[in-house]
Design a protein around this motif. Structure first.
Motif, short mmCIF file in Angstrom:
data_model
loop_
_atom_site.label_atom_id
_atom_site.label_comp_id
_atom_site.label_asym_id
_atom_site.label_seq_id
_atom_site.Cartn_x
_atom_site.Cartn_y
_atom_site.Cartn_z
N ALA A 82 0.83 -1.21 0.00
CA ALA A 82 0.00 0.00 0.00
C ALA A 82 0.86 1.25 0.00
CB ALA A 82 -0.92 -0.01 1.21
N MET A 83 1.97 1.22 0.74
CA MET A 83 2.85 2.38 0.77
C MET A 83 3.52 2.60 -0.59
SD MET A 83 4.73 2.05 4.42
CE MET A 83 3.84 1.85 5.92
N ARG A 84 3.89 1.52 -1.25
CA ARG A 84 4.54 1.64 -2.55
C ARG A 84 3.57 2.12 -3.63
NH1 ARG A 84 8.32 -3.72 -2.30
NH2 ARG A 84 9.95 -2.77 -1.02
N SER A 85 2.33 1.79 -3.50
CA SER A 85 1.35 2.20 -4.51
C SER A 85 0.68 3.52 -4.17
CB SER A 85 0.29 1.12 -4.66
OG SER A 85 -0.50 1.06 -3.49
N ALA A 86 1.17 4.24 -3.19
CA ALA A 86 0.54 5.48 -2.74
C ALA A 86 0.87 6.66 -3.64
CB ALA A 86 0.95 5.77 -1.30
N GLY A 87 1.55 6.45 -4.74
CA GLY A 87 1.85 7.54 -5.66
C GLY A 87 3.02 8.38 -5.21
N SER A 88 3.99 7.77 -4.58
CA SER A 88 5.15 8.53 -4.13
C SER A 88 6.03 8.90 -5.31
CB SER A 88 5.95 7.72 -3.11
OG SER A 88 6.46 6.56 -3.71
N ARG A 89 6.80 9.95 -5.15
CA ARG A 89 7.72 10.43 -6.17
C ARG A 89 8.96 9.56 -6.17
NH1 ARG A 89 5.21 14.54 -9.06
NH2 ARG A 89 7.23 15.43 -9.42
N VAL A 90 9.64 9.46 -7.31
CA VAL A 90 10.81 8.60 -7.43
C VAL A 90 12.01 9.42 -7.90
CG1 VAL A 90 11.78 6.60 -8.61
CG2 VAL A 90 9.37 6.62 -7.97
N CYS A 91 13.10 9.31 -7.16
CA CYS A 91 14.36 9.92 -7.54
C CYS A 91 15.18 8.85 -8.28
CB CYS A 91 15.11 10.41 -6.31
SG CYS A 91 16.77 11.04 -6.67
N GLU A 92 15.81 9.25 -9.38
CA GLU A 92 16.60 8.28 -10.15
C GLU A 92 17.81 7.77 -9.37
OE1 GLU A 92 17.53 9.91 -13.94
OE2 GLU A 92 15.43 10.17 -14.48
N LYS A 93 18.31 8.59 -8.46
CA LYS A 93 19.50 8.21 -7.69
C LYS A 93 19.14 7.53 -6.37
CE LYS A 93 22.11 12.13 -9.47
NZ LYS A 93 22.75 13.39 -9.10
N CYS A 94 18.16 8.07 -5.67
CA CYS A 94 17.86 7.61 -4.30
C CYS A 94 16.67 6.65 -4.21
CB CYS A 94 17.59 8.81 -3.41
SG CYS A 94 18.91 10.03 -3.40
N GLY A 95 15.86 6.57 -5.25
CA GLY A 95 14.69 5.71 -5.20
C GLY A 95 13.44 6.46 -4.77
N GLU A 101 4.34 15.45 -3.00
CA GLU A 101 4.21 16.60 -3.89
C GLU A 101 5.52 17.35 -4.09
OE1 GLU A 101 0.94 19.09 -2.92
OE2 GLU A 101 -0.36 17.40 -2.46
N ALA A 102 6.64 16.72 -3.78
CA ALA A 102 7.94 17.37 -3.92
C ALA A 102 8.37 17.40 -5.38
CB ALA A 102 8.99 16.65 -3.09
N ARG A 103 9.09 18.43 -5.75
CA ARG A 103 9.63 18.52 -7.11
C ARG A 103 11.08 18.05 -7.16
NH1 ARG A 103 7.53 24.41 -9.14
NH2 ARG A 103 5.33 24.01 -8.83
N PHE A 104 11.74 18.14 -6.02
CA PHE A 104 13.15 17.77 -5.94
C PHE A 104 13.36 16.78 -4.80
CE2 PHE A 104 12.91 22.00 -7.74
CZ PHE A 104 13.64 21.85 -8.90
N CYS A 105 14.35 15.92 -4.93
CA CYS A 105 14.67 14.92 -3.92
C CYS A 105 15.18 15.61 -2.66
CB CYS A 105 15.73 13.95 -4.47
SG CYS A 105 16.26 12.71 -3.28
N SER A 106 14.70 15.20 -1.53
CA SER A 106 15.13 15.80 -0.25
C SER A 106 16.51 15.30 0.16
CB SER A 106 14.12 15.50 0.84
OG SER A 106 14.01 14.11 1.02
N ARG A 107 17.00 14.25 -0.46
CA ARG A 107 18.30 13.71 -0.12
C ARG A 107 19.41 14.29 -1.00
NH1 ARG A 107 18.49 7.51 0.50
NH2 ARG A 107 17.42 8.10 2.42
N GLY A 109 18.75 16.37 -4.03
CA GLY A 109 18.40 17.62 -4.69
C GLY A 109 18.06 17.48 -6.16
N ALA A 110 18.10 16.28 -6.71
CA ALA A 110 17.79 16.07 -8.12
C ALA A 110 16.30 16.22 -8.37
CB ALA A 110 18.25 14.67 -8.54
N ALA A 111 15.95 16.59 -9.61
CA ALA A 111 14.54 16.71 -9.99
C ALA A 111 13.89 15.34 -9.97
CB ALA A 111 14.42 17.33 -11.37
N LEU A 112 12.67 15.27 -9.45
CA LEU A 112 11.95 13.99 -9.33
C LEU A 112 11.15 13.72 -10.60
CD1 LEU A 112 10.67 14.23 -5.67
CD2 LEU A 112 12.63 12.97 -6.52
N ALA A 113 11.09 12.46 -10.97
CA ALA A 113 10.34 12.04 -12.17
C ALA A 113 8.86 12.05 -11.87
CB ALA A 113 10.79 10.65 -12.60
#
Length: 113
Positions: A82-95, A101-107, A109-113
């Protein structure tokens, strides 16, 4: 005589207070209508609540260790799915990131897909 009248009036008042919801048809106190409630519990919340419940049941001796292990495994898998299917944002580097609703990775700083 006046005590009898006062007692009768109080008894009728209490009786009408108790019977009024039955006669008018009020919904039960906990019934808020699942379709009208936008904050209805989702799968993740239900799985986490179930995990808490089996922890409590095990601590109070209502649940054996064998049953606890099997239930914990199934509820944990449900919660993770359920947590994985919750529509979370994905960073190419950090997962996957917890910020929905973030635009950039909090770890990194890369733009999120």
């Amino acid at each position: 005589m006046s005590a009898l009248v006062v007692g009768t009036v109080l008894a009728l008042g209490a009786l009408s207070f108790v019977l009024l919801p039955l006669l008018i048809g009020y919904p039960p106190p906990g019934d808020t209508g699942a379709s009208a409630n936008p904050s209805a519990p989702d799968d993740e919340t239900q799985a986490v609540d179930a995990l808490r419940e089996i922890e409590f049941d095990r601590a109070t001796g209502k649940l054996s260790d064998v049953d606890y292990d099997s239930l914990k495994a199934s509820y944990t898998q449900r919660a993770i799915a359920a947590m994985r299917s919750a529509g979370s944002r994905v960073c190419e580097k950090c997962g996957a990131r917890p910020e929905t609703e973030a635009r950039f990775c909090s770890r990194c700083g890369a733009a999120l897909a």
